[in-house]
Design a protein around this motif. Sequence first.
Motif, PDB file in Angstrom:
ATOM      1  N   SER A 363      80.410 -68.886  31.748  1.00 29.81           N
ATOM      2  CA  SER A 363      81.861 -68.790  31.948  1.00 29.81           C
ATOM      3  C   SER A 363      82.497 -69.794  30.996  1.00 29.81           C
ATOM      4  N   LEU A 364      83.483 -69.296  30.267  1.00 30.80           N
ATOM      5  CA  LEU A 364      84.095 -70.138  29.237  1.00 30.80           C
ATOM      6  C   LEU A 364      85.301 -70.884  29.771  1.00 30.80           C
ATOM      7  N   MET A 365      85.623 -71.976  29.101  1.00 28.95           N
ATOM      8  CA  MET A 365      86.836 -72.733  29.440  1.00 28.95           C
ATOM      9  C   MET A 365      87.715 -72.775  28.196  1.00 28.95           C
ATOM     10  N   ALA A 366      89.038 -72.730  28.426  1.00 24.20           N
ATOM     11  CA  ALA A 366      89.965 -72.739  27.286  1.00 24.20           C
ATOM     12  C   ALA A 366      89.804 -73.992  26.445  1.00 24.20           C
ATOM     13  N   ILE A 367      89.307 -75.059  27.065  1.00 23.49           N
ATOM     14  CA  ILE A 367      89.225 -76.338  26.331  1.00 23.49           C
ATOM     15  C   ILE A 367      87.917 -76.491  25.556  1.00 23.49           C
ATOM     16  N   HIS A 368      86.994 -75.538  25.659  1.00 24.81           N
ATOM     17  CA  HIS A 368      85.792 -75.607  24.814  1.00 24.81           C
ATOM     18  C   HIS A 368      86.233 -75.471  23.352  1.00 24.81           C
ATOM     19  N   SER A 369      85.669 -76.306  22.481  1.00 20.15           N
ATOM     20  CA  SER A 369      86.054 -76.159  21.074  1.00 20.15           C
ATOM     21  C   SER A 369      85.219 -75.044  20.447  1.00 20.15           C
ATOM     22  N   ASP A 370      85.747 -74.434  19.388  1.00 17.18           N
ATOM     23  CA  ASP A 370      85.000 -73.375  18.696  1.00 17.18           C
ATOM     24  C   ASP A 370      83.663 -73.915  18.197  1.00 17.18           C
ATOM     25  N   GLU A 371      83.673 -75.165  17.725  1.00 17.79           N
ATOM     26  CA  GLU A 371      82.430 -75.765  17.193  1.00 17.79           C
ATOM     27  C   GLU A 371      81.389 -75.878  18.303  1.00 17.79           C
ATOM     28  N   ASP A 372      81.802 -76.355  19.469  1.00 19.76           N
ATOM     29  CA  ASP A 372      80.856 -76.501  20.586  1.00 19.76           C
ATOM     30  C   ASP A 372      80.301 -75.127  20.998  1.00 19.76           C
ATOM     31  N   LEU A 373      81.165 -74.126  21.007  1.00 20.30           N
ATOM     32  CA  LEU A 373      80.697 -72.794  21.415  1.00 20.30           C
ATOM     33  C   LEU A 373      79.696 -72.243  20.394  1.00 20.30           C
ATOM     34  N   LYS A 374      79.970 -72.449  19.116  1.00 16.10           N
ATOM     35  CA  LYS A 374      79.048 -71.964  18.079  1.00 16.10           C
ATOM     36  C   LYS A 374      77.708 -72.705  18.183  1.00 16.10           C
ATOM     37  N   TRP A 375      77.793 -73.992  18.445  1.00 17.83           N
ATOM     38  CA  TRP A 375      76.581 -74.815  18.632  1.00 17.83           C
ATOM     39  C   TRP A 375      75.751 -74.255  19.812  1.00 17.83           C
ATOM     40  N   ALA A 376      76.447 -73.918  20.917  1.00 18.80           N
ATOM     41  CA  ALA A 376      75.737 -73.384  22.089  1.00 18.80           C
ATOM     42  C   ALA A 376      75.174 -71.992  21.785  1.00 18.80           C
ATOM     43  N   LEU A 377      75.957 -71.168  21.082  1.00 21.76           N
ATOM     44  CA  LEU A 377      75.496 -69.799  20.774  1.00 21.76           C
ATOM     45  C   LEU A 377      74.213 -69.817  19.953  1.00 21.76           C
ATOM     46  N   GLU A 378      74.141 -70.732  19.008  1.00 22.20           N
ATOM     47  CA  GLU A 378      72.933 -70.818  18.168  1.00 22.20           C
ATOM     48  C   GLU A 378      71.703 -71.043  19.061  1.00 22.20           C
ATOM     49  N   ARG A 379      71.840 -71.929  20.060  1.00 18.65           N
ATOM     50  CA  ARG A 379      70.718 -72.218  20.962  1.00 18.65           C
ATOM     51  C   ARG A 379      70.430 -71.042  21.882  1.00 18.65           C
TER      52      ARG A 379
END
Length: 388
Positions: A363-379
């Motif tokens: 579940s996503l939060m509006a305050i997640h940064s794009d960089e953090d999400l991309k970092w998580a997606l890679e993993r």
Amino acid sequence: MSRQHMMWMQSELESLRERGQYRSLVDSEPRPGGWVIRSGRRMLNLASNQYLGTDLLQIRQELGAFPAGMGAGASRLITGHHPLCTRLEEEFARCKGTESCLLFSSGYMANTGVIPALVGRSDCVFSDRLNHASIIDGIVLSRAQCFRYPHRDLDRLEDQLKKAPRGAKKLIVTDSIFSMDGSMAPLRELAELKDRYEAILMVDEAHSGGLYGEEGQGLVHAMGLTSRVEVQMGTFSKAYCAYGGYIAGDSMLKDYLINKARSFIFTTALPPAVISAVYQSWQSVRGHSVRRDELQRKAEMFRQRLQEAGFDTGGSECHIVPLVLGSNEKTLRVSEKLQQEGVAAVAIRPPTVPEGTARIRFSLMAIHSDEDLKWALERIIRIGREEA
Ligand SMILES: Cc1ncc(COP(=O)(O)O)c(C=O)c1O
């Protein structure tokens, strides 16, 4: 506890372990920017329901301390009905465009109180198969005949509506957004069916409240269906980042529930400090239209990236994005590995979801940064492939 009782509990717990369904508590402390410390490890929090990232501490700094009062002292019908309840209920109803609103101690208590108040032994309830556990428990408590229709299957629902005995009250109940799937109920079509079969329509807005509509009034309001949904239920525990449940609808419904809903009558009222926090948090959420848009943009990017990488994201259409993996064991392994790498990814298994559909619920939060999400997606993509 006697040895005999310890033994049957022990054997039930072992059987849960063998089926990969054993659950345990993990210390979790939120951190700014959508992070969390779980068991001492810092992780990106992709498992929170505080979708807008509303920060109560910040609200408190901006608006001042919440009034004291951590105990209402009695139920609402005795002396626990603080004037803050009236203020919140009246203003919240006005915002949602309903005649009235009634606070409950939690969303769970709203569902388990309202359904048995509306239908009884000689009535029928029609419930989407993926509805939340609190709806299922409300139906069990009502003793009404329950028809569970396959997820979003309107033809099957109509067949079932035709089977209801003459004179039985009919209640159609659905999540607006399904909590473990991120899919949306066909609300317009449900409203048409309920008109045709003279049923009552109840919509649980737990995962859409605060997120849809100009001021976050919810999906029913955003779709222009307010006057066609008799019972809107929701919670302040998710996007509103506080606590407590509510029902919104006609004044007659409120009056009826005050007199008939056992989970409203027979429990102590919410503490005034909580109601005050809900009020302030709701005021803050009303103004968060930029965050609402950001949340959906980020969710779209996140979902697309997982789909492009060949993963099954079920019927997700919003900020809840499941990674459906199937077996409990595989889901537990993926969850464990992701947490080791700093992504809070919680395994969701039966009975929360149907057998064979275990998943990680992101579940996503509006305050997640794009960089953090991309970092998580890679993993997520790497570990998901390793375990494929
Ligand atoms: C769809 C749905 N309805 C109701 C509830 C219960 O709300 P609360 O947490 O306020 O008890 C939840 C989640 O907890 C939910 O996901």
